[in-house]
Motif scaffolding. Structure first.
Motif, PDB file in Angstrom:
ATOM      1  N   VAL A 196     -28.019 -44.195 -17.447  1.00 28.94           N
ATOM      2  CA  VAL A 196     -28.390 -45.504 -17.984  1.00 28.94           C
ATOM      3  C   VAL A 196     -29.185 -46.253 -16.925  1.00 28.94           C
ATOM      4  O   VAL A 196     -28.706 -46.459 -15.819  1.00 28.94           O
ATOM      5  N   GLU A 197     -30.407 -46.654 -17.245  1.00 25.25           N
ATOM      6  CA  GLU A 197     -31.234 -47.381 -16.287  1.00 25.25           C
ATOM      7  C   GLU A 197     -31.190 -48.873 -16.597  1.00 25.25           C
ATOM      8  O   GLU A 197     -31.850 -49.353 -17.514  1.00 25.25           O
ATOM      9  N   ARG A 198     -30.374 -49.584 -15.822  1.00 29.22           N
ATOM     10  CA  ARG A 198     -30.278 -51.034 -15.936  1.00 29.22           C
ATOM     11  C   ARG A 198     -30.038 -51.471 -17.383  1.00 29.22           C
ATOM     12  O   ARG A 198     -30.576 -52.470 -17.850  1.00 29.22           O
ATOM     13  N   ASN A 199     -29.248 -50.714 -18.100  1.00 24.76           N
ATOM     14  CA  ASN A 199     -28.963 -51.028 -19.491  1.00 24.76           C
ATOM     15  C   ASN A 199     -27.581 -51.661 -19.568  1.00 24.76           C
ATOM     16  O   ASN A 199     -26.568 -50.977 -19.709  1.00 24.76           O
ATOM     17  N   ALA A 200     -27.535 -52.975 -19.471  1.00 24.61           N
ATOM     18  CA  ALA A 200     -26.254 -53.673 -19.430  1.00 24.61           C
ATOM     19  C   ALA A 200     -25.469 -53.482 -20.721  1.00 24.61           C
ATOM     20  O   ALA A 200     -24.241 -53.377 -20.704  1.00 24.61           O
ATOM     21  N   ALA A 201     -26.173 -53.433 -21.842  1.00 31.08           N
ATOM     22  CA  ALA A 201     -25.482 -53.287 -23.124  1.00 31.08           C
ATOM     23  C   ALA A 201     -24.712 -51.972 -23.185  1.00 31.08           C
ATOM     24  O   ALA A 201     -23.575 -51.918 -23.668  1.00 31.08           O
ATOM     25  N   ARG A 202     -25.322 -50.898 -22.684  1.00 36.21           N
ATOM     26  CA  ARG A 202     -24.645 -49.606 -22.683  1.00 36.21           C
ATOM     27  C   ARG A 202     -23.436 -49.630 -21.750  1.00 36.21           C
ATOM     28  O   ARG A 202     -22.371 -49.091 -22.073  1.00 36.21           O
ATOM     29  N   LEU A 203     -23.605 -50.233 -20.576  1.00 39.20           N
ATOM     30  CA  LEU A 203     -22.498 -50.296 -19.627  1.00 39.20           C
ATOM     31  C   LEU A 203     -21.349 -51.145 -20.167  1.00 39.20           C
ATOM     32  O   LEU A 203     -20.178 -50.871 -19.899  1.00 39.20           O
ATOM     33  N   MET A 204     -21.682 -52.173 -20.941  1.00 38.08           N
ATOM     34  CA  MET A 204     -20.639 -53.016 -21.519  1.00 38.08           C
ATOM     35  C   MET A 204     -19.759 -52.238 -22.490  1.00 38.08           C
ATOM     36  O   MET A 204     -18.593 -52.580 -22.693  1.00 38.08           O
ATOM     37  N   GLU A 205     -20.304 -51.196 -23.089  1.00 31.44           N
ATOM     38  CA  GLU A 205     -19.486 -50.364 -23.974  1.00 31.44           C
ATOM     39  C   GLU A 205     -18.317 -49.760 -23.199  1.00 31.44           C
ATOM     40  O   GLU A 205     -17.208 -49.642 -23.724  1.00 31.44           O
ATOM     41  N   GLY A 206     -18.574 -49.380 -21.955  1.00 26.81           N
ATOM     42  CA  GLY A 206     -17.508 -48.836 -21.120  1.00 26.81           C
ATOM     43  C   GLY A 206     -16.499 -49.889 -20.710  1.00 26.81           C
ATOM     44  O   GLY A 206     -15.300 -49.612 -20.601  1.00 26.81           O
ATOM     45  N   VAL A 207     -16.979 -51.110 -20.463  1.00 26.67           N
ATOM     46  CA  VAL A 207     -16.067 -52.199 -20.113  1.00 26.67           C
ATOM     47  C   VAL A 207     -15.094 -52.467 -21.257  1.00 26.67           C
ATOM     48  O   VAL A 207     -13.890 -52.660 -21.050  1.00 26.67           O
ATOM     49  N   ARG A 208     -15.606 -52.449 -22.470  1.00 25.76           N
ATOM     50  CA  ARG A 208     -14.804 -52.837 -23.637  1.00 25.76           C
ATOM     51  C   ARG A 208     -13.920 -51.716 -24.165  1.00 25.76           C
ATOM     52  O   ARG A 208     -12.974 -51.981 -24.903  1.00 25.76           O
TER      53      ARG A 208
ATOM     54  N   VAL B 217     -22.186 -55.114 -13.974  1.00 28.13           N
ATOM     55  CA  VAL B 217     -23.010 -55.712 -15.028  1.00 28.13           C
ATOM     56  C   VAL B 217     -23.293 -57.172 -14.706  1.00 28.13           C
ATOM     57  O   VAL B 217     -24.423 -57.648 -14.841  1.00 28.13           O
ATOM     58  N   SER B 218     -22.272 -57.897 -14.263  1.00 29.45           N
ATOM     59  CA  SER B 218     -22.440 -59.333 -14.026  1.00 29.45           C
ATOM     60  C   SER B 218     -23.159 -59.632 -12.720  1.00 29.45           C
ATOM     61  O   SER B 218     -23.877 -60.632 -12.625  1.00 29.45           O
ATOM     62  N   SER B 219     -23.002 -58.769 -11.710  1.00 31.07           N
ATOM     63  CA  SER B 219     -23.570 -59.063 -10.390  1.00 31.07           C
ATOM     64  C   SER B 219     -24.804 -58.224 -10.084  1.00 31.07           C
ATOM     65  O   SER B 219     -25.888 -58.754  -9.863  1.00 31.07           O
ATOM     66  N   ASP B 220     -24.651 -56.902 -10.080  1.00 30.42           N
ATOM     67  CA  ASP B 220     -25.768 -56.040  -9.697  1.00 30.42           C
ATOM     68  C   ASP B 220     -26.921 -56.117 -10.688  1.00 30.42           C
ATOM     69  O   ASP B 220     -28.080 -56.187 -10.304  1.00 30.42           O
ATOM     70  N   LEU B 221     -26.599 -56.069 -11.973  1.00 22.83           N
ATOM     71  CA  LEU B 221     -27.655 -56.100 -12.983  1.00 22.83           C
ATOM     72  C   LEU B 221     -28.047 -57.522 -13.354  1.00 22.83           C
ATOM     73  O   LEU B 221     -29.019 -57.734 -14.064  1.00 22.83           O
ATOM     74  N   ASN B 222     -27.242 -58.489 -12.873  1.00 25.38           N
ATOM     75  CA  ASN B 222     -27.533 -59.903 -13.126  1.00 25.38           C
ATOM     76  C   ASN B 222     -27.737 -60.168 -14.618  1.00 25.38           C
ATOM     77  O   ASN B 222     -28.661 -60.875 -15.026  1.00 25.38           O
ATOM     78  N   ALA B 223     -26.877 -59.571 -15.429  1.00 30.32           N
ATOM     79  CA  ALA B 223     -26.987 -59.729 -16.881  1.00 30.32           C
ATOM     80  C   ALA B 223     -26.267 -61.004 -17.296  1.00 30.32           C
ATOM     81  O   ALA B 223     -25.082 -61.002 -17.612  1.00 30.32           O
ATOM     82  N   ARG B 224     -26.992 -62.111 -17.293  1.00 30.54           N
ATOM     83  CA  ARG B 224     -26.371 -63.408 -17.518  1.00 30.54           C
ATOM     84  C   ARG B 224     -25.704 -63.507 -18.881  1.00 30.54           C
ATOM     85  O   ARG B 224     -24.697 -64.183 -19.042  1.00 30.54           O
ATOM     86  N   GLU B 225     -26.264 -62.816 -19.868  1.00 30.95           N
ATOM     87  CA  GLU B 225     -25.678 -62.931 -21.200  1.00 30.95           C
ATOM     88  C   GLU B 225     -24.298 -62.283 -21.284  1.00 30.95           C
ATOM     89  O   GLU B 225     -23.499 -62.615 -22.154  1.00 30.95           O
ATOM     90  N   TYR B 226     -24.025 -61.342 -20.363  1.00 30.43           N
ATOM     91  CA  TYR B 226     -22.732 -60.669 -20.382  1.00 30.43           C
ATOM     92  C   TYR B 226     -21.789 -61.156 -19.275  1.00 30.43           C
ATOM     93  O   TYR B 226     -20.609 -60.806 -19.280  1.00 30.43           O
ATOM     94  N   ALA B 227     -22.303 -61.924 -18.324  1.00 35.67           N
ATOM     95  CA  ALA B 227     -21.504 -62.293 -17.156  1.00 35.67           C
ATOM     96  C   ALA B 227     -20.194 -62.998 -17.507  1.00 35.67           C
ATOM     97  O   ALA B 227     -19.137 -62.647 -16.967  1.00 35.67           O
TER      98      ALA B 227
ATOM     99  N   GLU C 258     -18.748 -70.730 -12.567  1.00 33.96           N
ATOM    100  CA  GLU C 258     -20.097 -70.254 -12.845  1.00 33.96           C
ATOM    101  C   GLU C 258     -20.528 -70.425 -14.304  1.00 33.96           C
ATOM    102  O   GLU C 258     -21.725 -70.463 -14.586  1.00 33.96           O
ATOM    103  N   HIS C 259     -19.553 -70.514 -15.202  1.00 38.15           N
ATOM    104  CA  HIS C 259     -19.903 -70.596 -16.626  1.00 38.15           C
ATOM    105  C   HIS C 259     -19.011 -71.620 -17.334  1.00 38.15           C
ATOM    106  O   HIS C 259     -18.297 -71.280 -18.285  1.00 38.15           O
ATOM    107  N   PRO C 260     -19.045 -72.867 -16.880  1.00 34.21           N
ATOM    108  CA  PRO C 260     -18.106 -73.873 -17.404  1.00 34.21           C
ATOM    109  C   PRO C 260     -18.298 -74.201 -18.879  1.00 34.21           C
ATOM    110  O   PRO C 260     -17.372 -74.708 -19.516  1.00 34.21           O
ATOM    111  N   LYS C 261     -19.469 -73.912 -19.443  1.00 32.18           N
ATOM    112  CA  LYS C 261     -19.731 -74.244 -20.844  1.00 32.18           C
ATOM    113  C   LYS C 261     -19.640 -73.029 -21.767  1.00 32.18           C
ATOM    114  O   LYS C 261     -19.909 -73.134 -22.964  1.00 32.18           O
ATOM    115  N   SER C 262     -19.254 -71.907 -21.207  1.00 36.83           N
ATOM    116  CA  SER C 262     -19.199 -70.674 -21.997  1.00 36.83           C
ATOM    117  C   SER C 262     -17.971 -70.645 -22.903  1.00 36.83           C
ATOM    118  O   SER C 262     -16.908 -71.177 -22.573  1.00 36.83           O
ATOM    119  N   ASP C 263     -18.116 -69.997 -24.050  1.00 34.85           N
ATOM    120  CA  ASP C 263     -16.962 -69.787 -24.925  1.00 34.85           C
ATOM    121  C   ASP C 263     -15.920 -68.900 -24.244  1.00 34.85           C
ATOM    122  O   ASP C 263     -14.717 -69.037 -24.492  1.00 34.85           O
TER     123      ASP C 263
END
Length: 267
Positions: free
Chosen positions: A151-163, A181-191, A222-227
């Protein structure tokens, strides 16, 4: 009553049977530990686990193991037993038995030092790693991601393993995936979700209230307004040992799934 214990940790039962046979045939147990044990933290100290006693989590164990206790506690000094735990297969040799009392510091110094290293190294390492990553704006090389995960910088694919525990059975691997995913790939939508997953896995799988709280604190900062921050507010009461005691058997059943936490937080 408590019994001193030394162990040789193996991956398979066949390996444990082999080491047990060698030990019973008179082989030096310390040498067997140095040659075969996969427990890096204890193999240099003859496989020492310290004293095993009822209700006390052995050094290096994430949580209490009733099967281990029941097999080891009755042993007399020098006796051997084979035990399976979540860590693998143990060949255990009993040390001296004691009915209680206090030993001189000189006799338990190595045991205490080993326990403290095990308890603190992971937290210190991860905290320092986060600081270094932030300072140098470090990322994961695409070549490495492709070579080792496909997987090349594919945060969505890596998130499958997290879940999914089915895709990634090892808890520490799922936590590290979430960190990457949250730090190295800086995937803000998944952080925010990653930080919640870290907190959730730490308390439900590792029984670690402190690490759970640390992840939730970072989620708040870091994400005070996040659900997911709202979901974290529902999880936070479980991090207080005065209000809630982690119980290995009941905890996974007592807590909702992350998605259920999110739905409750946003309903």
């Amino acid at each position: 009553a408590k019994v001193g214990a030394f162990h040789c940790l193996l991956q398979t039962e066949a390996e444990a049977d082999m080491v047990l046979a060698k030990a019973r045939a008179g082989a030096d147990f310390k040498s067997l530990v140095e040659q075969y044990s996969i427990d890096a933290a204890s193999k240099d100290i003859s496989g020492a686990l310290g004293y095993i006693q009822e209700g006390k989590i052995p050094n290096g164990f994430a949580r209490r193991d009733m099967n281990f206790e029941s097999k080891v506690l009755p042993l007399e000094e020098g006796e051997l037993v084979k035990v399976e735990t979540a860590l693998g297969w143990h060949v255990v040799k009993a040390g001296p038995r004691e009915g209680g009392g206090m030993k001189p510091l000189s006799e338990v110094y190595d045991e205490i030092a080993t326990l403290l290293r095990r308890a603190n190294f992971g937290d210190v390492y991860n905290d320092e790693l986060q600081l270094v990553r932030a300072e140098f704006e470090a990322g994961v090389l695409s070549k490495g991601i492709e070579e080792y995960t496909g997987v090349e910088r594919n945060a969505a694919r890596l998130m499958e393993g997290v879940r999914s525990e089915t895709l990634v059975p090892e808890t520490r691997a799922r936590i590290e995936l979430a960190r990457r995913v949250s730090s190295d790939l800086n995937a803000r939508e998944y952080a925010p979700e990653c930080l919640f997953w870290i907190a959730y896995l730490e308390i439900t799988k590792n029984g670690n209230q402190r690490n759970c709280k640390k992840a939730l604190d970072r989620l708040d900062r870091e994400h005070p307004k996040s659900d997911w921050k709202k979901a974290g507010d529902l999880l936070r009461p479980y991090t207080d040992p005065q209000n809630f005691t982690v119980d290995e058997a009941d905890l996974p059943l007592a807590l909702d799934s992350p998605q259920e936490f999110l739905e409750k937080a946003t309903s």
